[in-house]
Design an enzyme around this catalytic site. Sequence first.
Site, PDB file in Angstrom:
ATOM      1  N   GLY A  13     -55.496  11.406 -21.429  1.00 17.23           N
ATOM      2  CA  GLY A  13     -54.985  10.218 -21.843  1.00 17.23           C
ATOM      3  C   GLY A  13     -55.911   9.164 -21.337  1.00 17.23           C
ATOM      4  N   ARG A  74     -58.366  15.894 -25.712  1.00 14.66           N
ATOM      5  CA  ARG A  74     -57.766  17.161 -24.685  1.00 14.66           C
ATOM      6  C   ARG A  74     -58.575  18.209 -25.568  1.00 14.66           C
ATOM      7  NH1 ARG A  74     -52.987  13.811 -24.520  1.00 14.66           N
ATOM      8  NH2 ARG A  74     -52.759  13.391 -22.188  1.00 14.66           N
ATOM      9  N   ASP A 105     -55.297  14.643 -13.343  1.00 16.71           N
ATOM     10  CA  ASP A 105     -55.547  16.150 -12.647  1.00 16.71           C
ATOM     11  C   ASP A 105     -55.756  17.312 -13.617  1.00 16.71           C
ATOM     12  OD1 ASP A 105     -52.877  16.289 -13.722  1.00 16.71           O
ATOM     13  OD2 ASP A 105     -51.909  16.439 -11.982  1.00 16.71           O
ATOM     14  N   THR A 127     -55.431   6.805 -15.296  1.00 18.22           N
ATOM     15  CA  THR A 127     -54.214   7.348 -15.770  1.00 18.22           C
ATOM     16  C   THR A 127     -53.042   6.303 -15.530  1.00 18.22           C
ATOM     17  OG1 THR A 127     -52.201   8.871 -15.587  1.00 18.22           O
ATOM     18  CG2 THR A 127     -53.870   9.166 -13.903  1.00 18.22           C
ATOM     19  N   ASP A 129     -50.001   6.575 -15.089  1.00 17.22           N
ATOM     20  CA  ASP A 129     -48.759   7.346 -14.687  1.00 17.22           C
ATOM     21  C   ASP A 129     -48.594   7.156 -13.185  1.00 17.22           C
ATOM     22  OD1 ASP A 129     -47.726   8.142 -17.083  1.00 17.22           O
ATOM     23  OD2 ASP A 129     -48.136  10.056 -16.963  1.00 17.22           O
ATOM     24  N   ASP A 131     -49.925   9.493 -11.108  1.00 16.19           N
ATOM     25  CA  ASP A 131     -49.427  10.777 -10.608  1.00 16.19           C
ATOM     26  C   ASP A 131     -50.459  11.627  -9.933  1.00 16.19           C
ATOM     27  OD1 ASP A 131     -50.887  11.067 -12.963  1.00 16.19           O
ATOM     28  OD2 ASP A 131     -49.566  12.559 -13.848  1.00 16.19           O
ATOM     29  N   ARG A 173     -43.936  11.178 -17.232  1.00 12.14           N
ATOM     30  CA  ARG A 173     -43.500  12.427 -17.271  1.00 12.14           C
ATOM     31  C   ARG A 173     -42.803  13.008 -15.925  1.00 12.14           C
ATOM     32  NH1 ARG A 173     -47.430  15.569 -20.988  1.00 12.14           N
ATOM     33  NH2 ARG A 173     -48.524  13.517 -20.757  1.00 12.14           N
TER      34      ARG A 173
HETATM   35  P1  ADP Z   1     -55.210  14.574 -17.931  1.00 10.53           P
HETATM   36  O1  ADP Z   1     -56.548  14.853 -17.386  1.00 10.53           O
HETATM   37  O2  ADP Z   1     -54.995  13.295 -18.238  1.00 10.53           O
HETATM   38  O3  ADP Z   1     -54.279  15.226 -16.717  1.00 10.53           O
HETATM   39  P2  ADP Z   1     -54.986  16.730 -19.680  1.00 10.53           P
HETATM   40  O4  ADP Z   1     -53.920  17.689 -18.677  1.00 10.53           O
HETATM   41  O5  ADP Z   1     -54.764  16.884 -20.797  1.00 10.53           O
HETATM   42  O6  ADP Z   1     -54.957  15.336 -19.110  1.00 10.53           O
HETATM   43  O7  ADP Z   1     -56.450  17.568 -19.254  1.00 10.53           O
HETATM   44  C1  ADP Z   1     -57.525  17.050 -19.948  1.00 10.53           C
HETATM   45  C2  ADP Z   1     -58.651  18.170 -20.322  1.00 10.53           C
HETATM   46  O8  ADP Z   1     -58.993  18.812 -19.058  1.00 10.53           O
HETATM   47  C3  ADP Z   1     -57.837  19.344 -21.059  1.00 10.53           C
HETATM   48  O9  ADP Z   1     -58.049  19.110 -22.507  1.00 10.53           O
HETATM   49  C4  ADP Z   1     -58.985  20.248 -20.537  1.00 10.53           C
HETATM   50  O10 ADP Z   1     -60.033  20.535 -21.329  1.00 10.53           O
HETATM   51  C5  ADP Z   1     -59.045  20.081 -19.317  1.00 10.53           C
HETATM   52  N1  ADP Z   1     -58.265  20.890 -18.486  1.00 10.53           N
HETATM   53  C6  ADP Z   1     -57.065  20.653 -18.321  1.00 10.53           C
HETATM   54  N2  ADP Z   1     -56.470  21.678 -17.322  1.00 10.53           N
HETATM   55  C7  ADP Z   1     -57.582  22.578 -16.915  1.00 10.53           C
HETATM   56  C8  ADP Z   1     -57.707  23.729 -16.198  1.00 10.53           C
HETATM   57  N3  ADP Z   1     -56.629  23.944 -15.612  1.00 10.53           N
HETATM   58  N4  ADP Z   1     -58.824  24.279 -16.194  1.00 10.53           N
HETATM   59  C9  ADP Z   1     -60.100  23.682 -16.546  1.00 10.53           C
HETATM   60  N5  ADP Z   1     -59.787  22.544 -17.408  1.00 10.53           N
HETATM   61  C10 ADP Z   1     -58.763  22.071 -17.598  1.00 10.53           C
END
Ligand code: ADP
Length: 322
Positions: A13, A74, A105, A127, A129, A131, A173
């Site tokens: 995000g 994403r 994260d 982010t 949030d 979080d 969330r």
């Molecule tokens: P944020 O970074 O804001 O928490 P996301 O959880 O959507 O957002 O994660 C962003 C991107 O990071 C995902 O689309 C994916 O490419 C990568 N990612 C998320 N989780 C994992 C994971 N467990 N292992 C490897 N890459 C991940």
Amino acid sequence: MNTNTIAVLTSGGDAPGMNAAIRAVVRTALADGIRVLGVRRGYNGLLNGDVIDMNLRSVSDIIHHGGTMLYTARSPEFSTPAGVKKAANMCRNLNIDGVVVIGGDGSFRGARDLTAEGILCVGVPGTIDNDIACTDYTIGYDTAMNTAMEMVDRLRDTTESHDRCSVVEVMGRRCGDLALNTGIAVGATSILVPEIPFDFERDVVERMRFTQRTGKKHFVIVVAEGVGGVSEISEKIQQETGIESRATILGHVQRGGSPTMRDRVLGSLMGNHAATLLKNGIGNRVVAMKQNKIVDFDITDALNQKRVFDVERYHIAHKISI
Ligand code: ADP
């Protein structure tokens, strides 16, 4: 290992202040004689080689803009082992020695995996949030709080004119920080967050009745996204109290807008710190702000840290907004 080229990307995000972080990464690295590539649309850009060469002027006139000049995404493909390997190979083909990953994260899990494939990564928490457990503040959180506060102030004008109740959903969330501080700043009669179980009768209806008895005629209830159900909460309030009630979901307006001074400064300092770590050949770290100091943690340790919700502040909020 000498660091000759680093890359910077934004992932997950978007958050206001990410541009300040990108700008700081680019300018810090260039000042140290390191080449910088901007990767577009998060990890997708690493998978398909969508990169641009950054110079001093590539990051001009972005510090005051929300969103991210590098776009974000994403990337389901990247979160597979094959995807991480493909991205690591692309980094080697492009001579990228290290990557600054600005995101949440999920993005840090990706950064950890990419480091394990031999590409040094440093995470920067971006982010709205707030979080991320290892840092007191994430980039974008302050702007989002100010936006939410301003939006609820606007709702309050009309709520007050009609002697109504406004039930407002703010983002968050899994994390009630945005709701808690917005609730304090607008004097919400009740604040509902995912971290604290609540009893509708006791924590909403009874509080409204009490404040009504002491002369209050209009009400704001702030609800974190993770609790949700603002339409149902609003209907129930109307049924049980007879007070006309309206639900509002603030939604994505909270993600946009010009970053506040705090987010610009935080993004700038964190971006600078991330680029400096990579210059020194240090990866697998997450940058954080702790007690007003910029520090860094091992990514795995950072991901394992548990967020602690400020319960005391939650109780103070309810003591003074009555
Ligand atoms: P944020 O970074 O804001 O928490 P996301 O959880 O959507 O957002 O994660 C962003 C991107 O990071 C995902 O689309 C994916 O490419 C990568 N990612 C998320 N989780 C994992 C994971 N467990 N292992 C490897 N890459 C991940």
